[in-house]
Enzyme design. Structure first.
Site, short mmCIF file in Angstrom:
data_model
loop_
_atom_site.label_atom_id
_atom_site.label_comp_id
_atom_site.label_asym_id
_atom_site.label_seq_id
_atom_site.Cartn_x
_atom_site.Cartn_y
_atom_site.Cartn_z
N ARG A 18 3.79 -2.53 -2.50
CA ARG A 18 2.64 -3.09 -1.75
C ARG A 18 2.55 -4.60 -1.91
O ARG A 18 2.10 -5.31 -1.02
CB ARG A 18 1.33 -2.41 -2.17
CG ARG A 18 1.00 -2.62 -3.63
CD ARG A 18 -0.21 -1.82 -4.05
NE ARG A 18 -0.32 -1.82 -5.50
CZ ARG A 18 -1.47 -1.83 -6.15
NH1 ARG A 18 -2.61 -1.83 -5.50
NH2 ARG A 18 -1.50 -1.81 -7.47
N SER A 45 -6.22 -3.58 -3.14
CA SER A 45 -5.21 -2.51 -3.20
C SER A 45 -4.05 -2.79 -2.26
O SER A 45 -2.92 -2.43 -2.54
CB SER A 45 -5.84 -1.17 -2.82
OG SER A 45 -6.82 -0.81 -3.76
N GLU A 66 -12.28 3.29 9.22
CA GLU A 66 -10.87 3.20 9.62
C GLU A 66 -10.66 3.42 11.11
O GLU A 66 -9.78 2.80 11.72
CB GLU A 66 -10.04 4.22 8.82
CG GLU A 66 -10.02 3.98 7.31
CD GLU A 66 -11.24 4.52 6.59
OE1 GLU A 66 -12.08 5.22 7.23
OE2 GLU A 66 -11.37 4.27 5.38
N PHE A 91 -5.69 7.44 4.77
CA PHE A 91 -6.72 6.96 5.71
C PHE A 91 -6.09 6.18 6.87
O PHE A 91 -6.75 5.93 7.89
CB PHE A 91 -7.76 6.12 4.97
CG PHE A 91 -8.22 6.74 3.68
CD1 PHE A 91 -8.43 8.11 3.58
CD2 PHE A 91 -8.39 5.98 2.53
CE1 PHE A 91 -8.82 8.70 2.39
CE2 PHE A 91 -8.79 6.55 1.33
CZ PHE A 91 -9.00 7.92 1.26
N ASP A 125 -5.48 9.39 -9.11
CA ASP A 125 -6.56 9.68 -8.17
C ASP A 125 -6.47 11.08 -7.56
O ASP A 125 -7.45 11.62 -7.06
CB ASP A 125 -6.58 8.64 -7.04
CG ASP A 125 -7.39 7.40 -7.42
OD1 ASP A 125 -8.32 7.54 -8.25
OD2 ASP A 125 -7.09 6.32 -6.91
N ARG A 175 2.10 2.31 -4.65
CA ARG A 175 1.34 1.59 -5.66
C ARG A 175 2.10 1.25 -6.93
O ARG A 175 1.93 0.17 -7.47
CB ARG A 175 0.08 2.36 -6.03
CG ARG A 175 -0.81 1.52 -6.96
CD ARG A 175 -2.05 2.25 -7.39
NE ARG A 175 -1.78 3.27 -8.40
CZ ARG A 175 -2.71 3.80 -9.18
NH1 ARG A 175 -3.97 3.42 -9.06
NH2 ARG A 175 -2.42 4.72 -10.06
#
Lengths: 323, 283
Positions: A18, A45, A66, A91, A125, A175
């Site tokens: 990212r 993020s 979104e 999302f 998560d 990530r």
């Protein structure tokens, strides 16, 4: 274990893919004044902060909305802008599939849907914030280009390549810190597979984080006297069928490796290509009809078998199936 | 911006209604109800209020832009586009038929001049219009962006995401309208999913709201549009709450959701056309 292997590619640094997107977007903004950024409350993020800081008038914080973000981006193309939208992969795709389908893909709009935390490796998560279906959803959409780069450098190069690519595109990244093993100033050609290692016994087609695992697997196989070809399929769509068929014509069998459901991912695209042209044994490394769960990236990759060891097993199985 | 009299505009409305009915009848498929209800507003925009270029450019730089969110009103939009010179009127006869540019719901894929985004799946149009409006500001283009939504469409959550966003970013070069006819496919909106006080809702979201009580009467429509225009450029987005009657202009179609999505028979078409002045040639 990696340290003792004679790897064809090595790394000195790990970084998240990212950040390759964030740094690529900043550079894209400097190169082209039409580049605009949109983000749904995940600027940190998505690593979009540097772009926002340097180009505040070209950056739009959309909030946790979104669907609106996708529509806004589609509208912004109408005045000639090149919008890059940013949120988590779940999302970015599943939540707004219909918005992407109607306002972006069917309408042929030049929107770049950029998605972080794709696959399992978001980790702790858990499944609500992971996604293993996004490549399938995006590749099914007519007109959509689908890209899944393998490390920081390649993600940055892919981001820059998208600026000059006309049409809807999905760019997927992750990530966790990941080895940087591809060159800094690489050329990124959308739709052109990259043969990273030559081999003769089996082809490993890998995408995203799993390309590194394929590099490790090649060294492991070589120690056992098996010659594996490693091909980096950074573009899932359009798929470089020519490169795939040429390699399998030589090796006679293949493995696909991806951080995605087996259903509908890269492996299925390769299977289609083979079955229509040159049927050959193909083994899948991917997640078998399951959601993810909480855990560290390493734990999850091991639990779901998305690692070099499993690629090695799959390669041997594919070779054993050769006629 | 054209210098047409009220009488001329009303003549165009009659012709456009005839076009819509013939189109829907010709393929025995389509949505005549809301198309007839929105006719005055569309004709006012395309033949009077908007600065627009029928030598179509997708980018729309230097002209007012129009976005239709409730895409099922496509027959009306196609008729208005054809009558204002975007493409030949005879092409209206291909509406919803195989190999047509006049898809059932508006599409860009077929390349019909005047259409900048696909619509039909509801709730998405305002977001698109806002994106285009923001880019007009970025590009230093002082023209306006118009959008039309349905009232049933207000049940889609994305509309409210967009409403919140527009006020936050002070997008004051957009005039969005809601076709407030009180009907949706399954019946009156208050029975299907009551919208309650739409005016208060939009005002609470930070919009200026202009009400046009007689949305099927050209004079108040033009006056309402003038009011709406006078409110642009003042830091707030502008909403037109346009009260219309579904099926207006044909006595057996008016005011009922029955004609939302069905086509007239031969006898019904003849009856309807008889009620609409024949002033211009049919396609």
């Amino acid at each position: 274990m990696e340290k003792t292997l004679d790897l064809k590619y090595t790394y000195t640094e790990k970084k998240d893919t990212r950040s390759g997107f964030g740094d690529g977007l900043l550079e894209a903004g400097r190169q082209n004044p039409n580049v605009v950024g949109l983000c749904a409350d995940l600027i940190g993020s998505l690593k979009m902060g540097a772009f926002q800081k340097e180009f505040p008038e070209r950056f739009f914080q959309v909030g946790i909305a979104e669907a609106n973000m996708i529509g806004l981006a589609a509208g912004m193309t109408i005045g000639g802008k090149i919008p890059f939208t940013g949120t988590f992969a779940n999302f970015s795709t599943g939540r707004v599939y219909d918005q992407i389908r109607q306002s972006v893909a069917y309408s042929g709009k030049n929107v770049k849907i950029c998605a972080s935390h794709a696959g399992l490796t978001l980790g702790e998560d858990g499944a609500t914030h992971q996604i293993l279906e996004d490549l399938g959803m995006m590749k099914m959409l007519p007109h959509m280009t689908v890209i899944n780069p393998c490390d920081y450098n390649q993600t940055k190069a892919a981001t820059l390549a998208l600026v000059n690519h006309e049409g809807p595109a999905y760019l997927r990244f992750g990530r966790p810190s990941w080895p940087i093993f591809t060159p800094k100033d690489q050329e990124f050609v959308i739709g052109k597979a990259w043969k990273m290692i030559e081999g003769t016994d089996v082809t490993i087609f890998a995408t995203g984080h799993l390309v590194w695992e394929a590099v490790v697997a090649e060294a492991m196989l070589r120690e056992e006297g098996i010659s594996a070809e490693v091909i980096n399929i950074h573009t899932i769509k359009p798929l470089d069928e020519e490169a795939i068929l040429a390699s399998v014509a030589k090796t006679g069998c293949a493995v696909s490796a991806e951080e995605h459901q087996i259903n509908g991912g890269l492996g299925d695209s390769i299977a289609q290509t083979l079955i229509r042209n040159n049927p050959a044994p193909l083994e899948y490394v991917g997640v078998l009809d399951s959601f993810g769960e909480s855990g560290t990236p390493t734990q999850l990759l091991e639990k779901y078998g998305l690692n070099a060891e499993n690629i090695v097993k799959a390669a041997k199985k594919a070779i054993a199936r050769k006629g | 911006m054209e210098n047409k009299s009220i009488e001329q505009l009303n003549d165009i409305c009659s012709q456009v209604r005839r076009d819509c009915l013939r189109m829907v009848h010709g393929v025995q498929s389509g949505h005549p109800g809301a198309a007839l209800g929105l006719t005055e507003y569309f004709v006012a925009l395309f033949f009077k209020e908007m600065t627009h270029n029928n030598q179509f450019q997708m980018d729309g730089k230097g002209e007012d832009l129009f976005f239709l969110s409730n895409g099922h009103v496509s027959a009306l939009w196609y008729a208005v586009l054809a009558r204002s010179g975007y493409f030949g009127v005879e092409e209206l006869g291909t509406f919803r038929k195989i190999n047509t540019r006049l898809q059932g719901h508006p599409a860009t894929e077929e390349g019909l001049p005047g259409i900048r985004i696909a619509s039909g799946s509801l709730g998405q149009g305002l977001s698109v219009a806002l994106g285009a409006a923001q880019v007009k500001k970025l590009n230093g283009d002082d023209k306006l962006v118009y959008a039309v939504m349905g009232d049933g469409e207000q049940q889609e959550g994305q509309v409210w995401e967009a409403a919140m966003y527009a006020a936050h970013y002070k997008i004051d070069n957009v005039i969005a309208a809601i076709d407030y006819n009180g009907q949706q496919i399954d019946g009156p909106t208050e029975k299907v999913m009551d919208l309650k006080n739409l005016k208060a809702k939009w005002e609470a979201f930070g919009w200026e709201v202009v009400e046009i009580q007689k949305g099927n009467d050209m004079e108040p429509v033009l006056a309402g549009l003038a009011d709406a225009k006078s409110l642009t450029g003042k830091g707030k987005p502008v909403l037109v709450l346009l009260y219309t009657e579904m099926g207006y202009g044909v006595d057996f179609m008016v005011g009922t959701h029955k004609w939302h999505g069905i086509a007239p028979s031969n006898a019904e078409l003849a009856n309807a056309l008889g009620q609409l002045k024949e002033t211009l040639g049919d396609y």
